[in-house]
Write a protein that holds these residues in place. Structure first.
Motif, PDB file in Angstrom:
ATOM      1  N   VAL A 164       0.851  -1.187   0.000  1.00  9.33           N
ATOM      2  CA  VAL A 164       0.000   0.000   0.000  1.00  9.33           C
ATOM      3  C   VAL A 164       0.887   1.236   0.000  1.00  9.33           C
ATOM      4  O   VAL A 164       2.038   1.190   0.456  1.00  9.33           O
ATOM      5  CB  VAL A 164      -0.936  -0.001   1.239  1.00  9.33           C
ATOM      6  N   SER A 165       0.374   2.319  -0.521  1.00 10.38           N
ATOM      7  CA  SER A 165       1.090   3.588  -0.511  1.00 10.38           C
ATOM      8  C   SER A 165       0.458   4.480   0.550  1.00 10.38           C
ATOM      9  O   SER A 165      -0.739   4.783   0.489  1.00 10.38           O
ATOM     10  CB  SER A 165       1.002   4.257  -1.892  1.00 10.38           C
ATOM     11  N   ALA A 166       1.255   4.870   1.536  1.00 12.97           N
ATOM     12  CA  ALA A 166       0.755   5.659   2.664  1.00 12.97           C
ATOM     13  C   ALA A 166       1.106   7.134   2.451  1.00 12.97           C
ATOM     14  O   ALA A 166       2.285   7.494   2.386  1.00 12.97           O
ATOM     15  CB  ALA A 166       1.357   5.161   3.975  1.00 12.97           C
ATOM     16  N   GLN A 167       0.093   7.976   2.345  1.00 15.62           N
ATOM     17  CA  GLN A 167       0.311   9.396   2.145  1.00 15.62           C
ATOM     18  C   GLN A 167       0.779  10.064   3.441  1.00 15.62           C
ATOM     19  O   GLN A 167       0.214   9.834   4.511  1.00 15.62           O
ATOM     20  CB  GLN A 167      -0.971  10.081   1.660  1.00 15.62           C
ATOM     21  N   LEU A 168       1.827  10.876   3.345  1.00 17.74           N
ATOM     22  CA  LEU A 168       2.308  11.632   4.493  1.00 17.74           C
ATOM     23  C   LEU A 168       1.654  13.012   4.528  1.00 17.74           C
ATOM     24  O   LEU A 168       1.420  13.619   3.481  1.00 17.74           O
ATOM     25  CB  LEU A 168       3.827  11.789   4.430  1.00 17.74           C
ATOM     26  N   CYS A 169       1.363  13.487   5.718  1.00 19.60           N
ATOM     27  CA  CYS A 169       0.737  14.800   5.898  1.00 19.60           C
ATOM     28  C   CYS A 169       1.570  15.637   6.885  1.00 19.60           C
ATOM     29  O   CYS A 169       2.044  15.111   7.900  1.00 19.60           O
ATOM     30  CB  CYS A 169      -0.679  14.659   6.451  1.00 19.60           C
ATOM     31  N   LEU A 170       1.709  16.899   6.589  1.00 15.13           N
ATOM     32  CA  LEU A 170       2.355  17.830   7.511  1.00 15.13           C
ATOM     33  C   LEU A 170       1.280  18.397   8.431  1.00 15.13           C
ATOM     34  O   LEU A 170       0.311  19.019   7.961  1.00 15.13           O
ATOM     35  CB  LEU A 170       3.046  18.960   6.755  1.00 15.13           C
ATOM     36  N   VAL A 171       1.427  18.191   9.732  1.00 13.31           N
ATOM     37  CA  VAL A 171       0.385  18.575  10.679  1.00 13.31           C
ATOM     38  C   VAL A 171       0.987  19.221  11.917  1.00 13.31           C
ATOM     39  O   VAL A 171       2.176  19.059  12.219  1.00 13.31           O
ATOM     40  CB  VAL A 171      -0.473  17.356  11.101  1.00 13.31           C
ATOM     41  N   ALA A 172       0.133  19.918  12.638  1.00 18.84           N
ATOM     42  CA  ALA A 172       0.492  20.480  13.942  1.00 18.84           C
ATOM     43  C   ALA A 172      -0.789  20.703  14.726  1.00 18.84           C
ATOM     44  O   ALA A 172      -1.889  20.719  14.164  1.00 18.84           O
ATOM     45  CB  ALA A 172       1.265  21.786  13.772  1.00 18.84           C
ATOM     46  N   SER A 173      -0.650  20.876  16.017  1.00 19.73           N
ATOM     47  CA  SER A 173      -1.816  21.133  16.862  1.00 19.73           C
ATOM     48  C   SER A 173      -2.227  22.598  16.740  1.00 19.73           C
ATOM     49  O   SER A 173      -1.408  23.468  16.388  1.00 19.73           O
ATOM     50  CB  SER A 173      -1.499  20.809  18.319  1.00 19.73           C
ATOM     51  N   ILE A 249      -3.318   9.520  11.569  1.00 18.43           N
ATOM     52  CA  ILE A 249      -3.859  10.766  12.137  1.00 18.43           C
ATOM     53  C   ILE A 249      -5.208  11.150  11.546  1.00 18.43           C
ATOM     54  O   ILE A 249      -5.690  12.258  11.800  1.00 18.43           O
ATOM     55  CB  ILE A 249      -2.864  11.925  11.907  1.00 18.43           C
ATOM     56  N   ALA A 250      -5.838  10.256  10.795  1.00 20.89           N
ATOM     57  CA  ALA A 250      -7.124  10.588  10.171  1.00 20.89           C
ATOM     58  C   ALA A 250      -8.140  11.026  11.216  1.00 20.89           C
ATOM     59  O   ALA A 250      -8.866  12.019  11.036  1.00 20.89           O
ATOM     60  CB  ALA A 250      -7.650   9.397   9.376  1.00 20.89           C
ATOM     61  N   GLY A 251      -8.183  10.321  12.335  1.00 21.31           N
ATOM     62  CA  GLY A 251      -9.121  10.689  13.395  1.00 21.31           C
ATOM     63  C   GLY A 251      -8.782  12.018  14.041  1.00 21.31           C
ATOM     64  O   GLY A 251      -9.682  12.802  14.390  1.00 21.31           O
ATOM     65  N   ASP A 252      -7.497  12.312  14.202  1.00 19.36           N
ATOM     66  CA  ASP A 252      -7.070  13.573  14.806  1.00 19.36           C
ATOM     67  C   ASP A 252      -7.427  14.762  13.904  1.00 19.36           C
ATOM     68  O   ASP A 252      -7.814  15.827  14.395  1.00 19.36           O
ATOM     69  CB  ASP A 252      -5.556  13.556  15.044  1.00 19.36           C
ATOM     70  N   LEU A 253      -7.292  14.560  12.593  1.00 17.40           N
ATOM     71  CA  LEU A 253      -7.674  15.629  11.651  1.00 17.40           C
ATOM     72  C   LEU A 253      -9.179  15.849  11.675  1.00 17.40           C
ATOM     73  O   LEU A 253      -9.658  16.987  11.644  1.00 17.40           O
ATOM     74  CB  LEU A 253      -7.206  15.269  10.235  1.00 17.40           C
ATOM     75  N   ALA A 254      -9.919  14.750  11.739  1.00 21.44           N
ATOM     76  CA  ALA A 254     -11.381  14.868  11.758  1.00 21.44           C
ATOM     77  C   ALA A 254     -11.871  15.567  13.019  1.00 21.44           C
ATOM     78  O   ALA A 254     -12.834  16.352  12.987  1.00 21.44           O
ATOM     79  CB  ALA A 254     -12.019  13.485  11.637  1.00 21.44           C
ATOM     80  N   SER A 255     -11.212  15.324  14.158  1.00 19.04           N
ATOM     81  CA  SER A 255     -11.627  15.936  15.426  1.00 19.04           C
ATOM     82  C   SER A 255     -11.075  17.343  15.609  1.00 19.04           C
ATOM     83  O   SER A 255     -11.499  18.059  16.519  1.00 19.04           O
ATOM     84  CB  SER A 255     -11.174  15.055  16.592  1.00 19.04           C
ATOM     85  N   GLY A 256     -10.107  17.741  14.785  1.00 22.21           N
ATOM     86  CA  GLY A 256      -9.499  19.061  14.917  1.00 22.21           C
ATOM     87  C   GLY A 256      -8.344  19.124  15.895  1.00 22.21           C
ATOM     88  O   GLY A 256      -7.774  20.197  16.107  1.00 22.21           O
ATOM     89  N   GLN A 257      -7.980  17.980  16.479  1.00 20.99           N
ATOM     90  CA  GLN A 257      -6.853  17.982  17.407  1.00 20.99           C
ATOM     91  C   GLN A 257      -5.523  18.242  16.685  1.00 20.99           C
ATOM     92  O   GLN A 257      -4.581  18.748  17.271  1.00 20.99           O
ATOM     93  CB  GLN A 257      -6.783  16.652  18.154  1.00 20.99           C
ATOM     94  N   LEU A 258      -5.486  17.868  15.406  1.00 22.12           N
ATOM     95  CA  LEU A 258      -4.363  18.215  14.532  1.00 22.12           C
ATOM     96  C   LEU A 258      -4.932  18.880  13.282  1.00 22.12           C
ATOM     97  O   LEU A 258      -6.052  18.574  12.857  1.00 22.12           O
ATOM     98  CB  LEU A 258      -3.558  16.973  14.131  1.00 22.12           C
ATOM     99  N   GLN A 259      -4.154  19.787  12.716  1.00 23.71           N
ATOM    100  CA  GLN A 259      -4.582  20.471  11.501  1.00 23.71           C
ATOM    101  C   GLN A 259      -3.508  20.319  10.426  1.00 23.71           C
ATOM    102  O   GLN A 259      -2.309  20.321  10.714  1.00 23.71           O
ATOM    103  CB  GLN A 259      -4.822  21.953  11.784  1.00 23.71           C
TER     104      GLN A 259
END
Length: 303
Positions: A164-173, A249-259
């Motif tokens: 599988v190819s896993a997409q990387l995302c740049l995130v922060a709180s 981090i899909a759940g963290d992005l959905a909850s807004g804990q990470l952007q």
């Protein structure tokens, strides 16, 4: 000694064939040799044992008492060899037994619970021993059937198959974003606190794409950690910006804990591979696991 034993096995096989066929001529045809050669092998066996195995007449071939005893043991040996062959064949063909798997910690924490439950439902005769570790195991030395690894290995004794190819995302709180300079381009990360994964080479060299343009920046990362799970926790605690796989981090992005940061820029995807020792023939349980994992991620991507 080994040579004598090997010769005796060959002679015994010829003897058993002659006894079962009741004829040197028929046995020679089955064995693919001449009648005289088959007769010579039986004579050599008789000389080794010091007994006659046949009563020989011009019209009939009968077993002596010693021949009957020896034939019974030969038939028992042949049955054991056949049973051993069937047992090995069953291992090759039956999806059962123990599978030893090793996967990275972040991958294991996100996916393996669902995978193991689905695998157990489809193949109830399988047993799984799962190693979840940041350190890559030596599959051959440590006796593992399969690993999930990031990046192609190119090892001559190991097979690497894309999973599988896993997409990387740049995130922060939100807290980190609020106290950091405005982020317009990757170059602005030089003024940001960053979290780097020390598991990879060039851990602080981050490369972004925007269209056909490449934007590289050498960030300053005071914290360099070799584990995505801990990097995620640090990002959630506001320690800095991090490049993390989307599946983690899909759940963290959905909850807004990470952007997500710099959404118009993309990071290279991280390829995950199934890695396993070359074995011919390949056991059925391993073939089934490889196909199961490949199908599972293909269906997940499709959804």
């Amino acid at each position: 000694m080994m040579e004598t034993i090997s010769q005796q096995v060959i002679w015994a096989n010829t003897f058993a064939c002659v006894a079962e066929q009741g004829s040197f001529t028929l046995a020679a045809e089955i064995l693919g040799c001449s009648k005289s050669y088959a007769s010579k092998q039986v004579s050599q066996l008789e000389n080794l044992l010091g007994v006659d195995l046949f009563f020989r007449t011009t019209r009939k071939l009968n077993l002596t008492e010693a021949g009957k005893v020896y034939l019974a043991h030969c038939q028992s040996w042949q049955a054991q060899v056949s049973a051993a062959q069937q047992a090995v064949q069953a291992i090759r063909e039956e999806v059962a037994g123990l599978l030893r798997i090793t996967v990275p910690t972040s991958f294991g924490g996100v996916f393996m619970s669902q995978i193991l439950m689905a695998l157990r439902e489809q193949y109830p005769m399988l047993e799984v021993e799962l190693d979840v570790s940041r350190e890559p195991r030596d599959l051959e030395a440590d006796g593992y059937d399969l690993a999930v690894r990031s990046g192609y290995l190119g090892h001559e004794r190991l097979v690497s198959r894309p999973l599988v190819s896993a997409q990387l995302c740049l995130v922060a709180s939100p807290a980190c974003i609020a106290r950091s300079p405005v982020l317009v381009s990757p170059a602005d990360l030089l003024a940001w606190p960053c979290l780097a994964n020390s598991h990879f080479r060039d851990t602080c060299h981050w490369v972004f794409n925007r269209g056909k343009e490449l934007h590289a920046v050498d960030v300053r990362a005071e914290l360099r950690i070799s584990d995505y799970g801990l990097l995620r926790n640090l990002a959630l605690d506001g320690a800095g910006a991090a490049c993390l796989p989307y599946y983690l981090i899909a759940g963290d992005l959905a909850s807004g804990q990470l952007q997500a940061l710099l959404p118009e820029y993309s990071l290279p995807a991280q390829s995950l591979y199934l890695v396993y020792p070359q074995r011919l023939p390949q056991p059925a349980k391993l073939r089934a696991l490889i196909d199961f994992l490949t199908d599972w991620f293909a269906n997940k991507a499709g959804h």
